[in-house]
Design a protein around this motif. Structure first.
Motif: not given
Length: 362
Positions: A216-232
């Protein structure tokens, strides 16, 4: 102002935001300049996820106390009685500092120090662990909150995207990338999703700890990273599709948990079967064979696209892991009728042992 200029004024290195890292070959930040009628993602807006996460945590607390808790009581959710643990400084000190499950030789040593028989020391630790197990009502409230958010998120996202041609045709999704104007409503939806996952990370120490806690921790970190970089990088269209594909099954899982806590076995099994079908189709078919495929084939290679591809692969590995767990549960519990604990269960003591302990204390 260009994006690097704004971020440099905020104290962020302009070198970090060099267009060759974040945008495909031939594109520069000036291509994403805003005007009165055309809007593009502005990375500094992502800072709103901090107050957004705090607001969601506050809303969650209010929701669990005023909605989920009364609803659970009305539907008959009740916590089991648990054996009381007598105060013992020696055993409590070991439990907190050295471990919840002492080895055989440690039990003998603790028995000598506390002046109790080994059997009573062993029983004390079992009862003490039972006290720390999350209450059924707590699990019901958590599942209710997640169900409410995922349900709202999925159908809101579907309502926002159903009339967009790029949602149904992934080839259109990447036309004129990265010069794709951002509708404000999609920007707010993106920030809401980012705030939600940040709130999940913030509450991890207080939420029910399940067996797949590390995943779950890996999933949350991956999701936050993907949302951040895809937005930028202005991959909003692609990001919206990815989020919708993932949200398609999440609310069904939370509903199955709620039904499990209510002990509505038949309905729970039916809903969980629907969840399994939706999860496998969305995560093992639609996501890799359409969403990820078009990303790899339509987007040019540049540093951020490679990073996104790597994190998408991490998510896919998690999908495979959870699919295996789901199939195993269906085979063992539903098809074979085997009485097993949830593969993501947070309990380590069986209902039988707790019942025996309560009987002894009566």
């Amino acid at each position: 102002l260009s994006v690097p200029t704004v971020l440099t004024r905020m104290g962020v290195s302009e070198g970090f935001w060099h267009h060759e890292y974040w945008l495909p070959p031939g594109a520069i930040w000036e291509d994403l300049k805003e005007s009165a009628d055309i809007h593009y993602p502005q990375p500094q807006h992502l800072l709103l996820c901090i107050p957004g996460a705090l607001l969601l945590i506050f809303v969650r607390c209010i929701f669990e106390r005023t909605v989920a808790l009364p609803l659970g009581r009305a539907l008959g959710v009740s916590d089991k009685r648990r054996p009381k643990v007598q105060t013992n400084a020696t055993l409590e000190g070991f439990y907190i500092l050295l471990g919840r499950t002492p080895k055989k030789e440690e039990l003998v040593s603790l028995a000598k120090k506390s002046g109790l028989p080994v059997r009573e020391v062993e029983t004390w630790f079992r009862h003490r662990r039972a006290q720390d197990h999350p209450r059924l009502m707590k699990k019901f409230c958590e599942a209710s909150w997640r169900f409410t958010f995922y349900f709202t998120s999925f159908f809101s996202g579907l309502a926002l995207l159903y009339d967009k041609p790029w949602f149904w045709d992934h080839t259109v999704c990447w036309l004129r990338f990265p010069q794709q104007p951002l509708p404000p409503i999609l920007g707010w939806f993106y920030l809401l999703e980012l705030s939600f996952y940040c709130s999940l990370v913030a509450t991890l120490p207080f939420d029910v700890k399940r067996k797949d806690f590390k995943e779950q921790i890996i999933h949350h970190i991956a999701t936050i990273t993907l949302i951040f970089v895809s937005y930028c990088a202005n991959m909003i269209r692609f990001g919206m599709i990815v989020m919708l594909v993932h949200d398609a099954s999440d609310y069904i899982l939370e509903l199955a948990k709620i039904l499990h806590y209510l002990k509505w076995k038949r309905v729970c099994e039916a809903v969980f079967s629907v969840f399994a079908v939706v999860f496998i189709i969305s995560r093992l078919v639609i996501f890799p064979l359409t969403v990820y495929y078009y990303f790899v084939t339509k987007v040019s290679l540049f540093p951020i696209s490679c990073l996104i591809s790597a994190f998408l692969m991490i998510l896919q590995l998690l999908h495979i892991f959870w699919s295996f767990v789901i199939i195993q549960m269906i085979f063992n519990v539903i098809l074979c009728g085997e009485k097993r604990q949830d593969a993501r269960s947070d309990t380590e003591e069986s209902d039988r042992s707790e019942g025996e302990d309560l009987a002894k204390n009566k």
